[in-house]
Design a protein around this motif. Structure first.
Motif, PDB file in Angstrom:
ATOM      1  N   PHE A  58       0.833  -1.196   0.000  1.00 52.74           N
ATOM      2  CA  PHE A  58       0.000   0.000   0.000  1.00 52.74           C
ATOM      3  C   PHE A  58       0.865   1.242   0.000  1.00 52.74           C
ATOM      4  O   PHE A  58       1.876   1.304   0.681  1.00 52.74           O
ATOM      5  CB  PHE A  58      -0.916  -0.010   1.236  1.00 52.74           C
ATOM      6  N   ARG A  59       0.448   2.236  -0.809  1.00 53.50           N
ATOM      7  CA  ARG A  59       1.183   3.493  -0.829  1.00 53.50           C
ATOM      8  C   ARG A  59       0.136   4.576  -0.824  1.00 53.50           C
ATOM      9  O   ARG A  59      -0.800   4.559  -1.623  1.00 53.50           O
ATOM     10  CB  ARG A  59       2.023   3.574  -2.119  1.00 53.50           C
ATOM     11  N   GLY A  60       0.227   5.513   0.091  1.00 58.51           N
ATOM     12  CA  GLY A  60      -0.791   6.550   0.122  1.00 58.51           C
ATOM     13  C   GLY A  60      -0.510   7.551   1.220  1.00 58.51           C
ATOM     14  O   GLY A  60       0.621   7.673   1.684  1.00 58.51           O
ATOM     15  N   PHE A  61      -1.568   8.259   1.637  1.00 62.38           N
ATOM     16  CA  PHE A  61      -1.397   9.200   2.745  1.00 62.38           C
ATOM     17  C   PHE A  61      -0.984   8.423   3.976  1.00 62.38           C
ATOM     18  O   PHE A  61      -1.454   7.306   4.200  1.00 62.38           O
ATOM     19  CB  PHE A  61      -2.705   9.951   3.020  1.00 62.38           C
ATOM     20  N   CYS A  62      -0.133   9.042   4.756  1.00 62.12           N
ATOM     21  CA  CYS A  62       0.427   8.347   5.910  1.00 62.12           C
ATOM     22  C   CYS A  62      -0.660   7.750   6.794  1.00 62.12           C
ATOM     23  O   CYS A  62      -0.581   6.617   7.213  1.00 62.12           O
ATOM     24  CB  CYS A  62       1.301   9.312   6.692  1.00 62.12           C
ATOM     25  N   LYS A  63      -1.696   8.539   7.045  1.00 64.48           N
ATOM     26  CA  LYS A  63      -2.726   8.089   7.975  1.00 64.48           C
ATOM     27  C   LYS A  63      -3.380   6.799   7.479  1.00 64.48           C
ATOM     28  O   LYS A  63      -3.561   5.851   8.246  1.00 64.48           O
ATOM     29  CB  LYS A  63      -3.768   9.194   8.150  1.00 64.48           C
ATOM     30  N   ASN A  64      -3.692   6.757   6.188  1.00 64.30           N
ATOM     31  CA  ASN A  64      -4.341   5.571   5.633  1.00 64.30           C
ATOM     32  C   ASN A  64      -3.431   4.354   5.718  1.00 64.30           C
ATOM     33  O   ASN A  64      -3.886   3.245   5.997  1.00 64.30           O
ATOM     34  CB  ASN A  64      -4.720   5.812   4.170  1.00 64.30           C
ATOM     35  N   VAL A  65      -2.148   4.570   5.457  1.00 63.45           N
ATOM     36  CA  VAL A  65      -1.206   3.455   5.492  1.00 63.45           C
ATOM     37  C   VAL A  65      -1.086   2.922   6.913  1.00 63.45           C
ATOM     38  O   VAL A  65      -1.118   1.708   7.145  1.00 63.45           O
ATOM     39  CB  VAL A  65       0.171   3.887   4.944  1.00 63.45           C
ATOM     40  N   VAL A  66      -0.982   3.831   7.864  1.00 66.02           N
ATOM     41  CA  VAL A  66      -0.879   3.410   9.264  1.00 66.02           C
ATOM     42  C   VAL A  66      -2.136   2.660   9.673  1.00 66.02           C
ATOM     43  O   VAL A  66      -2.068   1.598  10.298  1.00 66.02           O
ATOM     44  CB  VAL A  66      -0.638   4.632  10.185  1.00 66.02           C
ATOM     45  N   ASP A  67      -3.303   3.167   9.277  1.00 67.55           N
ATOM     46  CA  ASP A  67      -4.557   2.497   9.618  1.00 67.55           C
ATOM     47  C   ASP A  67      -4.595   1.085   9.061  1.00 67.55           C
ATOM     48  O   ASP A  67      -4.988   0.147   9.748  1.00 67.55           O
ATOM     49  CB  ASP A  67      -5.748   3.290   9.064  1.00 67.55           C
TER      50      ASP A  67
END
Lengths: 294, 426
Positions: free
Chosen positions: B248-257
């Motif tokens: 997954f690559r994306g906004f940090c928040k989404n990746v952490v979630d």
């Protein structure tokens, strides 16, 4: 980073000028990146300094050890080989003869052994940071050359003493070959050193071979006997040793005794060039992935 | 001009498992022979993907497989993933410590990597000498270091000891000095690998601040960490690596979630079926059970309850003096509680073939919320069994103070018994 530095760190960007460098699986057979090595010259000098400073911290005699070491072995050689075994010294004062052999051999062998452990000894640094790996062996050879300079000065003092005491010593024009001799020894120890260090990363057997080999090689080098005392049928083997002409030329230039021939010295020079070339090829092929096997 | 500073294309890295021994010479010769005839490497194709849960039959494994991504100038990218997913391998390739097996990385600008702080420090040299040495190892020239020397010394807070050999430094001071040099490297691209995990809290804060400054100046930062809070705090974008591939690559928040969700799913699998574990395997955990006093086993516990945690195990080989430990983490990866046999000076000499470790907590001080539990069994010889996110525990609110109030949610992790008083001094 200013423009000059940016230009310097362009490693491989001829085909795509947009990038400063490209990390690839392999690189050319002979790609030493001497330019990059030059950019890291400060690091080389700092390593040289570190080698020196760390060596004699917490010793009382400090740098005096540089001189004590060859002095003691020279005394030992004089007693064992000179007085007990009564080997010839070409008519030179025994102490001076053994000291010259000792100092030269020590320079070559210690640079070689230290260079050969480049990868294994620095794995912890190499595993964390990139810098041209050649920095380490080059700095080792420079530090050893400085040590050698001290020991050489000591030898000159000794020689001065013998000359003033009226010993049969005749320095001649070949004394000016000295810088060439030093370069040859430096090049040869660096070349051999990086060959062994490259092979040791995967096969530690090489280390034993080297330790043992260096010790044996001293006896195949005219460090403790003059070439002229060797019977003709063995001469070929001693002459095959590229260190032989260097030591003989040194003795001939400084003390007027020894075997000198341009052909022999030319052989040493050619040998050094080959060893350096092979070393460079091996080193570049190993330095990129040695972290995976060391 | 385009803004991409790092472009990773089809990057793969293969490792050989097992020991380098007599067999490797044969492989080397085979490979060399193939190369001589212009054939591809015979050992490249048989590698398997980096799935540690299965016992592959090949000696070679892909630590990274076909990685593609780009990093833009000024981007602060957090790279997350479980232990062994390939993060470190990626960083090693980017910092040119090792070369990839296939593919390439195109880079614009100078890279400084902080896979460790204080690399090359020599114990016999003074702090000042080591600053020069460490700076040079990281690609600075002597004059660059001289220019910034005062700032570096100031940042490290080691002025008094700067002319003392580093071997007399405390470990904290050494780390501080190392990080300070790194902080002033001023590269276009900075690669950081969890070095923030060391050093005291005040210094960590300083480091995070410094990294934010670096990012603010339009430089690019790649940051690898297990601490989700630090990643979220620092990074704008995220990259999740799983089994050597980008998942997954994306906004940090989404990746952490996404990462947290996956860890939670993991935590719901029974321990005996878990394969993502480390250690020699002399003893294996089979099950973890939480029993609240007077209730049935459950993963829902009430705040402040008396709870006993049972760790069922099976022993395969004899193990000397095992040390068992349990740790509670919040979902962001912060460790909240730690319980270990070692800190209780409890020594188990005789470990039965099958049995259970018991840990009784009289009053569980966790506030309501979700927590993940790591379990570990160590011995003087190394890790025996270690499972991250072995269980997910839900703490339910309960009236611990007997007055109907609890500390506000999200502002604290634990509670303690306490008493207030007002006294007149005169």
């Amino acid at each position: 980073m200013n423009t000059a530095e940016r230009v310097a760190c362009i490693v491989d960007s001829e085909n795509e000028p947009d990038w400063d460098f490209i990390i690839r699986p392999g690189k050319g057979l002979f790609d030493l990146q001497l330019k990059e090595l030059w950019r890291y010259r400060d690091l080389i000098m700092l390593f040289v300094r570190r080698n020196f400073v760390s060596k004699f911290k917490q010793t009382i005699l400090g740098p005096a050890w540089f001189v004590i070491q060859p002095l003691l072995s020279t005394i030992m050689f004089t007693i064992v080989f000179g007085n007990i075994a009564q080997l010839s010294t070409d008519g030179l004062p025994k102490m001076l003869f053994y000291l010259s052999g000792n100092v030269l051999w020590l320079y070559f062998s210690s640079s070689l052994t230290l260079c050969s452990s480049t990868f294994v000894n620095n794995a912890h640094i190499f595993g964390k940071v990139y810098f041209p790996r050649l920095v380490v062996p080059v700095s080792i050879v420079i530090s050893q050359s400085l040590t050698f300079a001290l020991q050489f000065a000591f030898f000159l003092c000794f020689m001065g003493y013998y000359v003033s005491a009226g010993a049969e010593i005749r320095p001649n024009m070949y004394i000016f070959l000295f810088p060439v001799l030093v370069l040859l020894m430096a090049g040869m120890s660096l070349g051999f050193g990086i060959i062994f260090s490259s092979m040791t990363t995967k096969y530690r057997d090489m280390r034993f071979l080297l330790e043992f080999g260096v010790r044996l090689a001293m006896y195949a080098t005219p460090a403790i006997y003059p070439l002229s005392s060797i019977p003709d049928k063995y001469k070929f083997f001693i002459l095959a040793n590229p260190m032989t002409p260097i030591i003989e030329t040194f003795r001939y230039g400084f003390m007027g005794q020894g075997t000198f021939s341009w052909a022999y010295l030319g052989y040493s020079a050619a040998f050094t060039a080959v060893v350096l070339f092979v070393g460079a090829v091996l080193f570049t092929s190993v330095e990129r992935t040695f972290m995976d096997t060391v | 001009m385009n803004n991409t500073v790092i472009k990773v294309e089809n990057l793969s890295k293969q490792y050989r498992l097992g020991l380098v021994g007599t067999g490797s010479l044969g492989h080397d010769l085979n490979r060399w022979w193939a190369k001589l005839r212009g054939k591809p490497d015979p050992y490249l194709k048989i590698g398997e993907s980096n799935d540690r849960t299965q016992n592959g039959d090949s000696e070679y494994v892909w630590a990274l497989k076909d990685i593609n991504f780009e990093v833009k100038r000024g981007e602060v990218l957090g790279i997350i993933g479980r232990n062994g997913a390939g993060k470190s391998t990626l960083l090693k390739i980017l910092s040119r410590v090792t070369a990839p097996t296939t593919g390439n990385v195109k880079v614009k600008g100078r890279i400084a990597s902080l896979l460790e702080v204080g690399t090359g420090f020599h114990p016999e040299l003074t702090g000042r000498e080591n600053i020069y040495l460490n700076g040079a190892i990281n690609g600075m020239t002597k004059s660059e270091v001289t220019q910034k020397l005062d700032e570096i010394v100031d940042f490290s807070g080691c002025e008094r000891y700067i002319d003392t050999p580093v071997k007399r430094y405390s470990s904290g001071m050494t780390v501080r000095l190392g990080f300070s040099v790194a902080a002033y490297l001023e590269p276009e691209i900075l690669i950081v690998d969890e070095v923030l995990a060391v050093g005291d809290a005040e210094f960590q804060k300083k480091c995070i601040g410094k990294m934010k400054d670096v990012a603010g100046l339009g430089r690019t930062v790649l940051f690898v960490s297990h601490n989700m809070a630090a990643v979220e705090n620092l990074c704008g974008a995220g990259l999740l690596i799983e089994a050597g591939m980008i998942s997954f690559r994306g906004f940090c928040k989404n990746v952490v979630d996404k990462y947290i969700r996956e860890r939670e799913i993991c935590a719901d699998i029974k321990l005996s079926d878990r394969k993502d574990r480390y250690g020699s395997g002399g003893i294996r955990f089979k099950e973890i059970v939480f029993v609240e006093k007077g209730k049935k086993p459950s993963f829902e516990l009430s705040c402040g309850c008396s709870v006993t945690i049972f760790l069922y195990y099976e022993r395969n080989i004899k193990v000397d003096r095992p040390e068992c430990s349990l740790a509670f983490y919040d979902l962001k990866g912060n460790r909240i509680l730690y319980m270990g046999t070692r800190i209780q000076k409890k020594l188990f000499l005789n470990v039965f073939l099958k049995g259970k470790f018991e840990c009784k907590i009289d009053r569980l001080p966790l506030l309501p919320g979700e927590y993940l539990v790591n379990v570990a069994l160590d011995s003087p010889d190394g890790v025996i069994d270690h499972i991250e996110s072995a269980a997910r525990v839900n703490i339910l609110p309960s009236d611990v103070y007997g007055n109907g109030y609890l500390p506000p949610p999200g502002e604290a992790y634990v509670f303690c018994d306490h008493h207030w008083k007002l006294t007149d001094i005169d």
